[in-house]
Design an enzyme around this catalytic site. Structure first.
Site, PDB file in Angstrom:
ATOM      1  CE  LYS A  79      -0.080 -16.603 -15.021  1.00  0.00           C
ATOM      2  NZ  LYS A  79      -1.055 -15.494 -14.971  1.00  0.00           N
ATOM      3  CB  SER A 154      -4.288 -17.194 -13.939  1.00  0.00           C
ATOM      4  OG  SER A 154      -3.624 -16.114 -14.553  1.00  0.00           O
ATOM      5  CB  SER A 178      -4.359 -13.092 -13.944  1.00  0.00           C
ATOM      6  OG  SER A 178      -5.425 -13.938 -14.297  1.00  0.00           O
TER       7      SER A 178
END
Lengths: 523, 104
Positions: A79, A154, A178
């Site tokens: 990420k 996210s 997330s």
């Protein structure tokens, strides 16, 4: 054989037997990215050259019988909030569009030292603030199961990249769901670890007292393999827990916490963490387990198809001999409020470092003459006004408000007190139950654009994942089936502090019943 | 809990955020909705409840007090300094340069 579709377990066995090389595996992933990423937009940066070089080194090690273990030669994605020295890291924000970190995150170094092959960086909501990746400055990541829907957030880029077989695994961060929610939306396994188990050093912060780092992968077994590498004490992270097996049962006990001084830290350093081998407990029998169903997690807001899938999962588990009983966590109804007060307060403080002075986008122009009228305050306000997207701005505004003089007691302090109540309710329940289960999200993946202009509705959609983070406990999302429209639904399994072995044990036993995790999207 | 545009402007000012007029109006509205939702906490009795700011029970975490780098002998210092400064928008003689704080 499509190598990019393999699990870590399968790939590491193939590498060991010499059926293929890490270069083959890495090429298969890179080709897959080329083929499908324009459809889903998971990757923000692909480092093909670096990946192939790392893969070739892995193959050389293997040839020389110096293999570093199961992750050696396995391609993965990070990420884009994990700093990697010399590799652009943006937090999906305009304010860090050209940021090149001068140092690397501890977890990246651990994976590199285990031989894992970094393919590149994947999308997220800006500074991980969001539930859909729609807050990314670089476009939404679409759901591989339905391109008109969000991948979740996210860590939507991480989940979509794993689900689309662009990589074998990915790391994400979980502050209020997330990792778990995108894992649920994309049908991958995703683990939110116990707060403090995995070092956060070098990972951009959202809400420091909730933030955790964890893996997204294609099976529970793979999650355990990754956790074996990334878990453990790191003196660079002040919230990292010195964890040895002796303490695994109760480092939070009052009697023990007195001992949390330097002697214990020194021991953690010297024994380099006597962590459990998370793969060892996977295949243990789950028959004696006692599972609670907190009724607040099965309330009115749960969509009927999600309810049907989760009820079926509960039936499946009962058939395996697990004892399941309804229970209650009454303070859950306050979780959203306390979560967003504390998260946004901490976020407003964390984001104050982006001020146009030290790094990132800046109103200070390169031309000295253009700066003659710009005072320091204007540099701050203009940089931040231009650089942050809507949700980051909302977070800063909300957090500044709840921390400001006159409001602090009513919001931040009150929320911190109610947080204590939530934490204590979990502690009480885990005296009675081994684990708790629930849906991950009240709905399957929603349409792109459906909620983005209504922040409150977006916040409320996190109702089943946010209660976990204030308590600091671990939870996993494991694929539990599909709605009648073919959208994935995840089962959430929650455990006590450091209860990862038990959580993974149940997840593993459950996923083997229907093997939902093996189903792939048509892309 | 309706936030006025004036209050919203004040918060933005405290947070060093330059917002456009339409952003101010939008945030005033959105934040009011969210703050309204937060109000439910007032019904919880927390008279005797301690606040939780972290969950690990760890406190006073410091590194050991020992020398980790010999600053005079270390050749990496200059390189590290350059690496750290690399992202600064403006620099001079190995320092970050910022506009003046005080008027002349």
């Amino acid at each position: 054989m499509e190598l990019n579709k393999l699990t870590i377990k399968e790939a590491s066995e193939g590498l060991k037997k010499g059926e293929f090389t890490s270069v083959d595996l890495t090429k298969a992933c890179l080709e897959r990215i080329k083929e499908v990423d324009k459809k889903i937009n998971a990757f923000l940066l692909v480092d093909g050259e670096g990946a192939l070089k790392a893969a070739a080194e892995s193959d050389k090690r293997r040839k020389e019988k110096k293999s570093l273990g199961q992750l050696d030669g396995i391609p993965y994605a990070l990420k884009d909030v994990f700093c990697v020295e010399g590799m652009k890291t943006t937090a999906a924000s305009k304010i860090l569009e050209d940021f090149i970190p001068p140092y690397s995150a501890t977890v990246y170094e651990k994976l590199r030292d285990a031989g894992a092959v970094l393919l590149g960086k994947v999308n997220t909501d800006e500074f991980t603030m969001g539930s859909s990746t729609e807050n990314s400055a670089f476009g939404v990541t679409k759901n591989p199961w339905d391109l008109t829907r969000v991948s979740g957030g996210s860590s939507g880029g991480s989940a979509a990249a794993v689900a689309a077989d662009e990589c074998l695994f990915a790391l994400g961060t979980d502050t209020g769901g997330s990792i778990r929610q995108p894992a649920s939306f994309c049908s991958t396994v995703g683990l939110k670890v116990t707060y403090g188990l995995v070092s956060r050093y070098g990972v951009m912060s959202y809400a420091s007292s909730f933030d955790t780092i964890g893996p997204l992968a294609k099976s529970t077994e793979d999650i355990a393999i990754i956790l074996n590498t990334i878990a453990g004490y790191d003196e660079k992270d002040g919230t990292s827990v010195p964890y040895s097996s002796r303490e695994s049962r109760g480092w939070r006990d009052e009697s023990r916490s007195k001992e949390l001084g330097s002697s214990r830290l020194a021991r953690a350093r010297s024994n380099n963490n006597l962590l459990p081998d998370y793969t060892k407990s996977l295949n243990k029998d789950i028959k004696e387990m006692k599972i609670g169903l907190p009724k607040e997690f099965f309330g009115k807001g749960i969509e009927s198809e999600v309810r049907r899938v989760i009820e079926k999962a509960i039936e499946d588990l009962k058939k395996m001999g697990v004892k399941i009983e309804e229970t209650s966590l009454p303070s859950t109804k306050y979780a959203i409020a306390i979560y967003y007060i504390i998260a946004k307060s901490e976020a407003s403080s964390n984001l104050s470092r982006y001020d146009g002075i030290k790094y990132g986008m800046s109103a200070i122009s390169k031309q000295p003459s253009a700066n003659s009228k710009l005072d320091l305050r204007s540099v701050y306000t203009k940089t931040r006004g231009d650089g942050f997207g809507p949700e980051a701005k909302r977070s800063i505004m909300l957090g500044t408000y709840t921390l400001s003089a006159g409001y602090y007691d009513a919001y931040y302090k009150k929320a911190s007190q109610v947080r204590t109540l939530i934490k204590e309710e979990y502690e009480e329940l885990f005296k009675k139950f081994d684990l708790l289960i629930s849906p991950v999200s009240p709905t399957p993946s929603f349409k792109i654009g459906e909620k983005i202009d209504d922040p409150l509705t977006m916040y409320l959609s996190d109702v089943l994942t946010v209660p976990i983070n204030p308590a600091g406990i671990p939870a996993v999302s494991v694929p539990a089936g599909f709605t009648k429209d073919g959208l994935p639904v995840g089962l959430q399994i929650m455990g006590p502090m450091l209860g990862e072995p038990k959580i993974l044990q149940l997840a593993r036993s459950y996923e083997e019943i229907n093997k939902w995790y093996k189903r792939k999207p048509n892309l | 809990m309706a936030l006025s545009k004036k209050e919203t402007k004040k918060i933005a000012d405290l947070a060093r955020l330059k917002l456009k007029e339409e952003e101010l109006a939008k945030f005033a509205d959105q934040l009011s909705g969210v703050l309204d939702n937060f109000k439910m906490l007032s019904e919880v009795n927390t008279k005797n409840t301690k606040p939780t700011s972290q969950v690990t029970g760890l406190n006073n975490i410091c590194r050991e007090d020992k020398k980790i780098l010999d600053w005079k002998a270390n050749k990496d210092i200059k390189k590290n300094r350059e690496k750290l400064l690399m992202n600064a928008p403006k620099q001079e003689d190995g320092f970050i340069k910022v506009p003046g704080v005080f008027e002349e």
